[in-house]
Design an enzyme around this catalytic site. Structure first.
Site, PDB file in Angstrom:
ATOM      1  N   ASP A 213       8.021   1.869  -7.421  1.00  0.00           N
ATOM      2  CA  ASP A 213       9.473   1.912  -7.431  1.00  0.00           C
ATOM      3  C   ASP A 213      10.032   0.621  -6.820  1.00  0.00           C
ATOM      4  OD1 ASP A 213      12.047   3.635  -7.581  1.00  0.00           O
ATOM      5  OD2 ASP A 213      12.027   2.952  -5.495  1.00  0.00           O
ATOM      6  N   GLU A 271     -10.807  -2.118  -7.709  1.00  0.00           N
ATOM      7  CA  GLU A 271     -11.956  -1.482  -7.067  1.00  0.00           C
ATOM      8  C   GLU A 271     -12.174  -0.072  -7.608  1.00  0.00           C
ATOM      9  OE1 GLU A 271     -12.154  -1.396  -2.819  1.00  0.00           O
ATOM     10  OE2 GLU A 271     -11.025  -3.287  -2.637  1.00  0.00           O
TER      11      GLU A 271
END
Length: 556
Positions: A213, A271
Site C-alpha cells: 500500500d 529467498e
C-alpha cells in the site's frame, strides 16, 4: 496470541512466475463474511466462503489489512505488524486461511502498509516521548518555522496540512494520510531492517506475496522543500474537491532512495519465491510503474489509478495502456478497474442503467490486456455503488469531504450471499446490524441469486477465466492496438511465435459493425457467452451491445 509459523515450501517446488498473467481477487476482511455474528467479517468467515472464490477460477487472493489496529482507517493504521486484530480472529485463524487457500490452489497475498503506522504503535509512542530515545528518529519529525507554522506546504491526502504538532516533543510529525497515521522515517536504516524482518515473519507463515500500500510514500525529501503548484490538477487518485490535487508532489513521495529499499524487499522475496504488487498513485504513475518494475530487481508488478478513474472510453483505455507499454520495457503491470478506494466500476464506468452485460465485457476486456488482473470482491455480481446516508458513513475520508465526495464506504459494503436472508446473509442470517448497510439492490444480486442464473456475470466470469487459462497469448503475450471507432476497443495479443490473437470489445450499449483489420480472419468461438459473442461475416465483425470478439488470421 502468537503461534509457530507454518512450514514453508521450498521455492523450487512452485512456479516463481505464477504472478505473470494471474487473476488476483481482493478480499476486504471487514466485508467478506461474518462467521461470529458481530456484524464484521472475520477469518472464519473467509475460510468458510473461500471455495466460492476458488470456483471463480482466480489464481490468488489479496487480503486487505487485518493487523492489530485502532481502526481509525480500518486497518490501514497498524499498531502491531506481527499480529491479527481480535476483530478478525487470531494468528491461528490466519494460518488456517493460508492452509485452506493452498488446498484450493490459491496463492495468498497480504496487504502491507509500510509507509506509516498507527499513532498507537509502540514505536511511535516511544518516538514521541523525547528527542533522544532509541526510536526518536523512527518517524519524520521537524521543527516549526519561526512563526510556529508547519515546516513546509505539504498536504495530507485526507485534507489539510501533512504536519501535526506534538506537544511532547514540541515538533511537527509528518502524516500523508490521517493525523493518527504518522509516517515512518525510511532514511533510518533501523526502520528498514525492522520492516523487512516483519515481512519475513509473514513469509515464514507461508504467504505467497505482498501488496504494498502507498509504496511511493516510503521516503521524503530530507531538505523538506515545498511542493510546487500543479500545472493541472491530478484527480486520478483524489477527488477534484481535495486541495491535495493542487500540488505537484515532487518532494513528499516517489523519492529516488525508494528504489534501493524496493530492491531490498525483492531480495527478501526472492529467498521465498514470493511475489509483490505495488500501489502507484503518482502524478506520473505510468513512469513510476515502469521504473519500479523494470530490471527484475524491484516490484514484480504494479498498478495505478489510471483505470480506477471515471473516464472509461475506449480511447482513454487505449492511451493508458499504450503509454505504459511505451515505457515499461521488461516491467509488468497489474490492471484493475475496481478496489476498496473507488466507487464500484459498474456505477463509475457504466453509469445509470448499466447492466450485468457491461460487467461481462469490462471483465473480458480487463482479462485480455497485457498484464495481471486485480479484481474487487463482488464486482462479479454486478454490484453498483451503494448510497450510504451521512449518518452511517464510517470512512473518515468521506466524513471530511462530504457531500461533494461521499468517501469509500459505497464500495465496501458487506458481500451479499443470500437474497432471502436478513442483510443478505452476511452474518449467516443473524439479525445483527452489519458495520455498513446492505442495499436492497445488492440483496437482489446476491451470490445465490447469481448462482441460479446461468446467464449471470458470476457464471460468465467462471467460463471466461477457464477459457483464458487455455489461451497462452492472453497470459504472457505482448499487445498491439488497432484503430476502431468509439466505443470499440481492439488490439492484438502478440506471442513470441504463432498467430496473433485479435481481441475486440464493444463498450457501448448499442450494436456496432466494424471492418476486420485484415483479410483472412478466423473467429475463435470461446463458448463463454453466445448472447454477447460477435459474428463474423466476410470481413465484417458485428458486435452486439457489450459484445466481444476473439479471432486470428489463419486456421484456428
Amino acid at each position: 496470541m502468537k503461534s509457530d509459523p507454518q512450514t514453508v515450501l521450498a521455492p523450487a517446488t512452485h512456479d516463481r512466475d505464477w504472478w505473470r498473467g494471474a487473476v488476483i481477487y481482493q478480499l476486504y476482511p471487514r466485508s467478506f463474511a461474518d462467521a461470529n455474528g458481530d456484524g464484521v467479517g472475520d477469518f472464519a468467515g473467509m475460510v468458510e466462503r473461500l471455495p466460492y472464490v476458488a470456483s471463480l477460477g482466480v489464481d490468488a487472493i489479496w487480503v486487505s489489512p487485518f493487523f492489530r489496529s485502532p481502526m481509525k482507517d480500518f486497518g490501514y493504521d497498524v499498531s502491531d505488524y506481527r499480529d491479527v486484530d481480535p476483530l478478525f480472529g487470531t494468528l491461528q485463524d490466519f494460518d488456517t486461511l493460508v492452509a485452506r487457500a493452498h488446498e484450493l490452489g490459491l496463492k495468498v497475498i497480504v496487504d502491507q502498509v509500510l509507509s506509516h503506522s498507527s499513532d498507537q504503535h509502540p514505536w511511535f509512542m516511544q518516538s514521541r516521548a523525547s528527542r533522544d530515545n532509541a526510536r526518536a528518529d523512527w518517524y519524520v519529525w521537524a521543527d516549526p518555522k519561526a512563526d510556529g507554522t508547519p515546516p513546509n506546504n505539504w498536504l495530507s491526502i485526507f485534507g489539510g496540512s501533512a504536519w501535526q504538532w506534538d506537544t511532547r516533543r514540541r515538533q511537527y510529525y509528518l502524516h500523508n494520510f490521517l493525523a493518527s497515521q504518522p509516517d515512518l522515517n525510511f532514511h533510518n536504516p533501523d526502520v528498514q531492517k525492522q520492516l523487512l524482518d516483519d515481512l519475513r515473519f509473514w513469509l515464514d507463515r507461508g504467504v505467497d506475496g505482498f501488496r504494498f500500500d502507498a509504496c511511493i510514500f516510503h521516503f521524503h525529501d530530507l531538505k523538506l522543500r515545498d511542493n510546487p503548484p500543479a500545472q493541472k490538477a491530478d484527480t486520478l487518485s483524489v477527488p477534484a474537491s481535495n486541495p491535495y490535487s493542487f500540488q505537484r508532489h515532487l518532494y513528499d513521495k516517489t523519492q529516488p532512495e525508494n528504489i534501493g529499499f524496493l530492491q531490498k524487499i525483492r531480495n527478501l522475496l526472492d529467498e521465498y519465491g514470493a511475489a509483490s504488487v505495488g500501489e502507484i498513485g503518482d502524478d506520473d504513475s505510468i513512469k513510476t510503474m515502469a521504473a519500479y518494475t523494470s530490471g527484475g530487481d524491484k516490484l514484480h508488478m504494479a498498478y495505478s489509478f489510471n483505470l480506477l478513474a471515471t473516464e472509461s472510453s475506449a480511447g482513454y483505455i487505449r492511451r493508458q495502456v499504450e503509454e505504459l507499454e511505451a515505457q515499461i520495457a521488461d516491467g509488468w503491470t497489474s490492471w484493475s478497474i475496481g478496489n476498496h478506494d473507488v466507487p464500484r466500476f459498474l456505477s463509475r464506468w457504466g453509469g445509470v442503467g448499466a447492466t450485468g452485460d457491461y460487467t461481462k465485457v469490462a471483465l473480458a476486456m480487463l482479462a485480455s490486456l497485457r498484464g495481471s488482473v486485480c479484481w474487487w470482491q463482488g464486482d462479479e455480481l454486478a454490484l453498483t455503488e451503494a448510497d450510504i446516508p451521512y449518518e452511517k458513513i464510517q470512512d473518515p475520508y468521506g466524513i471530511t469531504f462530504w457531500p461533494e465526495f461521499k468517501g469509500r464506504d459505497g464500495c465496501r459494503t458487506p458481500m451479499p450471499w443470500s437474497r432471502d436472508l436478513v442483510h443478505a446473509g452476511f452474518s449467516g442470517g443473524r439479525p445483527v446490524e452489519p458495520w455498513l448497510p446492505v442495499p436492497a439492490e445488492h440483496s437482489a444480486r446476491a451470490v445465490d441469486a447469481s448462482e441460479a442464473d446461468t446467464a449471470s456475470p458470476l457464471h460468465f466470469m467462471r467460463r471466461l477465466l477457464a477459457w483464458r487459462k487455455t489461451e497462452s497469448r492472453l497470459l504472457r503475450g505482448g499487445i498491439r492496438f488497432v484503430d476502431a471507432p468509439e466505443p470499440v476497443l481492439a488490439f492484438y495479443r502478440t506471442p513470441d511465435q504463432g498467430p496473433e490473437l485479435l481481441c475486440v470489445f464493444n463498450l457501448g450499449r448499442t450494436p456496432v459493425e466494424i471492418d476486420a483489420p485484415a483479410n483472412g480472419l478466423q473467429q475463435i468461438h470461446t463458448g463463454v457467452d453466445e448472447h454477447l459473442e460477435a459474428t463474423l461475416a466476410g470481413e465484417r465483425i458485428t458486435l452486439p451491445a457489450h459484445g466481444f470478439f476473439y479471432g486470428q488470421h489463419g486456421s484456428v
